[in-house]
Design an enzyme around this catalytic site. Structure first.
Site, short mmCIF file in Angstrom:
data_model
loop_
_atom_site.label_atom_id
_atom_site.label_comp_id
_atom_site.label_asym_id
_atom_site.label_seq_id
_atom_site.Cartn_x
_atom_site.Cartn_y
_atom_site.Cartn_z
N LYS A 191 0.87 -1.18 0.00
CA LYS A 191 0.00 0.00 0.00
C LYS A 191 0.89 1.22 0.00
O LYS A 191 1.68 1.43 0.93
CB LYS A 191 -0.89 -0.02 1.25
N HIS A 318 -10.03 -7.36 -4.21
CA HIS A 318 -9.74 -6.24 -3.30
C HIS A 318 -10.22 -6.55 -1.88
O HIS A 318 -11.09 -7.40 -1.68
CB HIS A 318 -10.48 -5.01 -3.83
O1 GKR Z 1 -7.15 0.04 4.16
O2 GKR Z 1 -6.01 1.86 3.83
C1 GKR Z 1 -6.62 0.89 3.42
C2 GKR Z 1 -6.72 0.66 1.93
O3 GKR Z 1 -6.17 1.75 1.24
C3 GKR Z 1 -8.15 0.43 1.51
O4 GKR Z 1 -8.95 1.47 2.00
C4 GKR Z 1 -8.33 0.34 0.02
O5 GKR Z 1 -9.68 0.28 -0.26
O6 GKR Z 1 -7.18 -1.80 0.20
C5 GKR Z 1 -7.81 -0.93 -0.59
C6 GKR Z 1 -7.21 -0.80 -1.94
O7 GKR Z 1 -6.72 -1.79 -2.44
O8 GKR Z 1 -7.31 0.26 -2.56
MG MG Z 2 -6.35 -0.83 -4.34
#
Ligand code: GKR
Ligand code: MG
Length: 420
Positions: A191, A318
């Protein structure tokens, strides 16, 4: 067999200070737990978002399901439509994908659809994957989902977590090593979109060096301008399995693909069939990340899978923060979708809390196993449900807001995208 009662219980689960494009995770993530009870004693389970618009939508529909056959999924859809939809005001559209109005009904439908499929399967004595056409794989692969993060010491409202602060390459490789040792993951997702892009790319390269055989993905959640995304692509060529949502908009992704030729993936710009159609015309992304929670349930996600197959697109999965009922719904679905050939995302290792009997579901060799146990194969732990509901009432959060949470640590933080 008729539905005799439906219960929807909002819960708050503890969550570490994980960084993303919007800001930082709050100390609690919200989920809704759904129970559908039939007049002959079966109970089906569902789990979905706990933010207020979805919770309100679930509550508006639930009593209208009493008297319905659990096999009547068209009847469920009609009741969801008849109940109308809640405003998504106050919801963070960027980090809660599928938050646009077009998916409001799908999200409510999905929560109940999973519970109804669970009831159907239990009453037939078969696993949910059998209702979906049968398992083409019994072990469903997931990827190690890495985050930059603050130490939980940053604020006493976070539960202490053992992962510590992760802001540089060495700390990130350490996080990956622990996850891989503990769960056996065979691929890695980072991420990104949280720190300086050049630094994030350096960190990804350190992962590549440490785990040369693990396919790698990076996901900046559309926080890089097209120029930045192109520049990073030049540095990343050859390192990536796919490049997930680096830059905003379908047009931006199409321009990026044209400029770099890299396989692009998304859970942000293809979140419904209208966007799917536009994506095919533009050749924006080549891999769609499915998510039954906002695509309209397990069966609708199978339709998405067929569409991906038809149009030559890849399919992955996802995740948002979630517990075991969602994990098993994701796994039964993934088991029954032949063209879901990428390891799925899951936040599950980041969550300590659980709502099912027996505690956390095992992830071994990077996989969740689906068995022939009836339904989703999990039972609700009522004491745990009660405690997590109390936690929901105590914590006071009703909508996810990573931007405001970040302002506690960086008062000048703003909601801006792309930030880099
Ligand atoms: O949990 O911070 C997080 C992610 O950024 C999530 O909100 C996203 O929806 O995991 C997700 C993604 O793949 O974009
Ligand atoms: Mg994503």
């Amino acid at each position: 067999m008729k539905i005799a009662a439906v219960r929807v219980t909002p819960i708050a689960i503890s969550d570490p200070p994980l960084l993303n494009a919007s800001g930082v995770h709050e100390p609690y993530a919200l989920r809704s737990i759904i129970e559908v009870e039939t007049d002959n004693g079966y109970i089906g389970l569902g789990e979905t978002y706990g933010d207020k618009p979805v919770l309100d939508g679930l509550i508006r529909v639930k009593d209208a399901l009493v008297g319905l056959s659990p096999f009547d999924l068209n009847g469920l859809w009609q009741r969801v439509l008849a109940a109308g939809q809640s405003s998504t005001q106050g919801i963070e559209l960027d980090v809660a994908p599928g938050s646009q109005a077009s998916s409001a009904h799908h999200k409510v439908f999905s929560g109940f659809e999973v519970a109804l499929l669970d009831v159907q399967a239990r009453s037939l004595g078969v696993p949910v994957h059998e209702l979906l056409g049968g398992a083409v794989r019994r072990q469903v692969p997931f990827s190690a989902y890495l985050f930059f993060k603050y130490s939980s010491d940053i604020d006493p409202s976070y539960r202490r977590d053992p992962w510590g602060e992760v802001l540089d390459a060495e700390q990130l490789v350490g996080q990956a090593r622990t996850m891989i040792e503990r769960y056996g993951f065979g691929s890695i997702k980072l991420k990104a979109g949280a720190l300086d892009p050049d630094h994030e790319v350096e960190c990804l390269k350190a992962l590549k060096l440490a785990f040369p055989d693990h396919p790698l993905r990076i996901d900046p959640n559309a926080n890089w301008s097209l120029d930045t995304a192109i520049r990073m692509a030049q540095r990343l060529q050859g390192d990536l399995e796919y490049y997930e949502d680096p830059t905003p908009g379908l047009e931006g992704m199409a321009a990026l693909h044209k400029a770099t030729g890299l396989p692009l993936a998304t859970n942000m710009v293809v979140t419904d069939m209208d966007e799917f159609r536009r994506n095919v015309a533009l050749n924006g992304v080549q891999i769609v990340l499915s998510d039954h929670h906002y695509w309209g349930g397990l069966r609708a996600t199978q339709v998405l899978a067929t569409m991906c197959d038809t149009f030559g697109l890849g399919l992955s999965m996802h995740s948002n923060s979630h517990l075991g009922i969602s994990l098993m719904a994701m796994s039964h679905l993934a088991a029954a979708v032949p063209n879901l050939t990428y390891a799925c995302d899951t936040h599950y290792p980041w969550q300590d809390d659980e709502v099912i009997k027996g505690g956390k579901i095992a992830i071994e060799n990077g996989c969740v196993s689906v068995t022939d146990a009836p339904g989703l194969g999990v039972e609700l732990d009522r004491d745990a449900l009660g405690a997590l509901h109390e936690q929901y009432l105590r914590c006071g959060i009703t909508n996810r807001d990573d931007v405001s949470q970040m302002r506690k640590f960086r008062p000048d933080w703003t909601r801006v995208k792309p930030r880099f």
